[in-house]
Design a protein around this motif. Structure first.
Motif, PDB file in Angstrom:
ATOM      1  N   LYS A 101      16.818 -16.044 -11.575  1.00  0.00           N
ATOM      2  CA  LYS A 101      17.094 -17.424 -12.610  1.00  0.00           C
ATOM      3  C   LYS A 101      17.468 -18.342 -12.676  1.00  0.00           C
ATOM      4  N   THR A 102      17.113 -19.500 -13.677  1.00  0.00           N
ATOM      5  CA  THR A 102      17.811 -20.715 -13.127  1.00  0.00           C
ATOM      6  C   THR A 102      18.608 -21.184 -14.633  1.00  0.00           C
ATOM      7  N   VAL A 103      19.411 -21.116 -14.340  1.00  0.00           N
ATOM      8  CA  VAL A 103      20.813 -21.485 -16.023  1.00  0.00           C
ATOM      9  C   VAL A 103      20.718 -22.289 -16.498  1.00  0.00           C
ATOM     10  N   ARG A 104      21.203 -23.707 -15.639  1.00  0.00           N
ATOM     11  CA  ARG A 104      21.306 -24.876 -15.863  1.00  0.00           C
ATOM     12  C   ARG A 104      21.183 -26.049 -14.988  1.00  0.00           C
ATOM     13  N   PHE A 105      21.269 -27.201 -15.315  1.00  0.00           N
ATOM     14  CA  PHE A 105      20.670 -28.254 -14.456  1.00  0.00           C
ATOM     15  C   PHE A 105      21.787 -29.519 -15.038  1.00  0.00           C
ATOM     16  N   PHE A 106      22.247 -30.131 -13.524  1.00  0.00           N
ATOM     17  CA  PHE A 106      23.385 -31.192 -13.650  1.00  0.00           C
ATOM     18  C   PHE A 106      22.311 -32.209 -13.517  1.00  0.00           C
ATOM     19  N   ILE A 107      22.385 -33.817 -13.943  1.00  0.00           N
ATOM     20  CA  ILE A 107      22.125 -34.167 -13.698  1.00  0.00           C
ATOM     21  C   ILE A 107      23.020 -35.873 -13.598  1.00  0.00           C
ATOM     22  N   TYR A 108      22.662 -36.782 -12.251  1.00  0.00           N
ATOM     23  CA  TYR A 108      23.514 -37.481 -12.558  1.00  0.00           C
ATOM     24  C   TYR A 108      23.112 -39.059 -11.522  1.00  0.00           C
ATOM     25  N   LYS A 109      23.436 -39.695 -11.852  1.00  0.00           N
ATOM     26  CA  LYS A 109      22.997 -41.181 -12.031  1.00  0.00           C
ATOM     27  C   LYS A 109      23.340 -41.186 -10.345  1.00  0.00           C
ATOM     28  N   GLN A 130      25.486 -47.729  -7.410  1.00  0.00           N
ATOM     29  CA  GLN A 130      25.543 -48.788  -6.327  1.00  0.00           C
ATOM     30  C   GLN A 130      26.748 -50.279  -6.344  1.00  0.00           C
ATOM     31  N   ASN A 131      27.301 -49.982  -5.690  1.00  0.00           N
ATOM     32  CA  ASN A 131      28.313 -51.539  -5.713  1.00  0.00           C
ATOM     33  C   ASN A 131      29.348 -52.155  -4.427  1.00  0.00           C
ATOM     34  N   PRO A 132      28.819 -52.990  -3.630  1.00  0.00           N
ATOM     35  CA  PRO A 132      29.534 -53.520  -2.401  1.00  0.00           C
ATOM     36  C   PRO A 132      30.338 -52.678  -1.983  1.00  0.00           C
ATOM     37  N   GLY A 133      29.792 -51.688  -0.752  1.00  0.00           N
ATOM     38  CA  GLY A 133      31.084 -51.229  -0.285  1.00  0.00           C
ATOM     39  C   GLY A 133      31.524 -49.851  -0.855  1.00  0.00           C
ATOM     40  N   ASP A 134      30.629 -48.946  -2.440  1.00  0.00           N
ATOM     41  CA  ASP A 134      30.954 -48.332  -2.997  1.00  0.00           C
ATOM     42  C   ASP A 134      30.179 -47.531  -3.481  1.00  0.00           C
ATOM     43  N   TYR A 135      29.248 -46.266  -2.923  1.00  0.00           N
ATOM     44  CA  TYR A 135      28.494 -45.681  -3.772  1.00  0.00           C
ATOM     45  C   TYR A 135      29.150 -43.971  -4.312  1.00  0.00           C
ATOM     46  N   ARG A 136      28.699 -43.745  -5.389  1.00  0.00           N
ATOM     47  CA  ARG A 136      29.304 -42.700  -6.539  1.00  0.00           C
ATOM     48  C   ARG A 136      28.118 -42.262  -7.649  1.00  0.00           C
ATOM     49  N   TRP A 137      27.948 -40.953  -7.635  1.00  0.00           N
ATOM     50  CA  TRP A 137      27.481 -40.142  -8.419  1.00  0.00           C
ATOM     51  C   TRP A 137      28.015 -40.090  -9.857  1.00  0.00           C
ATOM     52  N   ARG A 138      27.415 -40.653 -11.073  1.00  0.00           N
ATOM     53  CA  ARG A 138      27.822 -41.013 -12.593  1.00  0.00           C
ATOM     54  C   ARG A 138      26.735 -39.455 -12.954  1.00  0.00           C
ATOM     55  N   ARG A 139      28.039 -38.297 -13.811  1.00  0.00           N
ATOM     56  CA  ARG A 139      27.155 -37.291 -14.713  1.00  0.00           C
ATOM     57  C   ARG A 139      26.713 -38.337 -16.009  1.00  0.00           C
ATOM     58  N   GLU A 140      25.357 -37.843 -16.296  1.00  0.00           N
ATOM     59  CA  GLU A 140      24.745 -38.057 -16.797  1.00  0.00           C
ATOM     60  C   GLU A 140      23.990 -36.924 -18.320  1.00  0.00           C
ATOM     61  N   ASP A 141      24.401 -37.333 -19.308  1.00  0.00           N
ATOM     62  CA  ASP A 141      24.526 -35.952 -20.302  1.00  0.00           C
ATOM     63  C   ASP A 141      23.004 -36.044 -21.118  1.00  0.00           C
ATOM     64  N   ASN A 142      22.629 -36.494 -21.208  1.00  0.00           N
ATOM     65  CA  ASN A 142      21.300 -36.728 -21.117  1.00  0.00           C
ATOM     66  C   ASN A 142      19.587 -37.323 -20.385  1.00  0.00           C
TER      67      ASN A 142
END
Length: 387
Positions: free
Chosen positions: A283-291, A294-306
């Motif tokens: 059973k699925t219990v939760r989801f996390f969302i990341y955006k 992208q910056n020059p030379g830097d890629y990262r995932w940022r957590r989104e609460d909603n």
């Protein structure tokens, strides 16, 4: 009955038939003669399949239907039951809360479904081992090239980089590129509609997950070791250039937890949605969302609460899509509509698909469909209707 009475009877029947025919003609002409602004208001309150039926009534209504399908965008439906050999499909629409069945009478039999791309199902032919696109709402079909290499016969994710049908001519768009992925494959299969064969691209030794999206003229996919691959296609022979970015996610996962990752593109942003399932409960219990930031030379995932309150996310292995609830009626904002993520194959023990609506703010999960899933044990597929 005497001959005289019989003659009178026949005259009365003929008169009655003529009268009924005139009444029917008057009735039909009354409906077909409705002003366009009236029929347009009627169409604006119909769901997609009812609009298709509306367009088949008469010539004048079809012209209104043609305009309506161009100006309106339709929300995803869930394909919850299908018989690929017989050509029967069962859809549920959230817009009008109705179950609709479509029967194309086995004109395009298939043995495997690799998901959907907008209004198209990706199906495998039972005899030639090739894949084709089928619009179940119109019966339109577009064939892919034959599989030209042994072992490349089980696509689990297919995306289209353009519409497969030219809007003006209604014929195959030979400028449309297709990208296909095998489960845990180390390569991409690429073709242009009308090509004689697939172009197989070896991208190294990484194995890829089933998530694959086309975002800002590049292809994005995830590898099993947590890397984001960004792939560009160029040249007439569709050569690929790729680079990777390590995906770092800080999630504390226990021994009873399974994690599934999905890429979802919107007009301006690329999201990764992480689905947390409890293995013991299946059973699925939760989801996390990341955006993706992208910056020059830097890629990262940022957590989104909603999610935004005016948006809903349709999530699944075969198709994921972010939509506006102000444009589509009957949907909950800041919610994830999720379908089952198992592969399209029968198991020895029936395992009914898990679907639901996850409220991102509260974390609550409510039923997605208003009916019992038994006996519909096939994975559900999101599909966005169009003609």
């Amino acid at each position: 009955m005497t001959s005289r009475n019989f003659a009178v009877f026949m005259r009365e029947m003929a008169s009655s038939s003529s009268s009924n025919k005139k009444k029917k003609m008057v009735k039909d002409s009354t409906w077909s003669g409705l002003p366009n602004h009236i029929t347009e208001m009627i169409v604006d309150h119909l769901g997609f399949l009812d609009i298709l039926r509306f367009g088949s009534v008469c010539h004048s209504w079809r012209s209104v239907y043609t305009q309506a399908r161009r100006r309106r965008r339709f929300q995803p439906m869930v394909l919850f039951e299908y018989n690929l050999r017989k050509g029967t499909f069962g859809f549920f629409s959230f817009e009008d809360k109705k179950v609709n069945w479509i029967d194309i009478k086995g004109r395009h039999p298939a043995i495997h479904c690799a998901g959907s791309c907008e209004s198209w199902l990706v199906l495998s032919s039972p005899s030639h081992y090739n894949y084709f696109l089928l619009n179940p709402f119109t019966g339109a079909r577009v064939d892919f090239p034959y599989l030209n290499r042994h072992g490349v016969d089980n696509f689990t994710k297919v995306i289209l980089l353009d519409s497969p049908i030219d809007i003006t001519t209604k014929k195959t768009n030979y400028n449309c590129h297709v990208v296909a992925l095998n489960l845990f494959s180390t390569e991409l299969n690429v073709c242009r509609l009308g090509d004689a064969k697939w172009n197989v691209m070896e991208l190294g030794h990484e194995h890829f997950l089933g998530s694959l999206v086309y975002f800002k003229n590049q292809i994005y996919t995830l590898s099993t070791n947590g890397e984001l691959w960004i792939i560009g296609l160029f040249g007439p022979k569709l050569r690929a250039t790729a680079h990777t970015r390590r995906v770092l996610i800080d999630l504390t996962i226990g021994p009873d937890i399974q994690k599934e990752c999905y890429l979802v593109e919107s007009e301006e942003n690329l999201f990764m949605v992480v689905r947390i399932k409890r293995i013991s409960l299946r059973k699925t219990v939760r989801f996390f969302i990341y955006k993706l930031v992208q910056n020059p030379g830097d890629y990262r995932w940022r957590r989104e609460d909603n999610l935004p309150d005016d948006q809903a996310l349709f999530l699944g292995r075969f198709c994921s899509k972010l939509v506006s609830i102000t444009e589509y009626g009957g949907l909950q904002g800041n919610s994830i509509y999720f379908s089952d993520d198992k592969l399209l194959q029968k198991t020895r023990v029936p395992e009914y698909p898990e679907t639901g609506i996850y409220n991102v703010r509260s974390g609550s999960i409510t039923p997605c469909l208003p009916f019992d899933l038994y006996p519909f044990d096939l994975p559900h597929i999101w599909i966005t209707p169009s003609v």
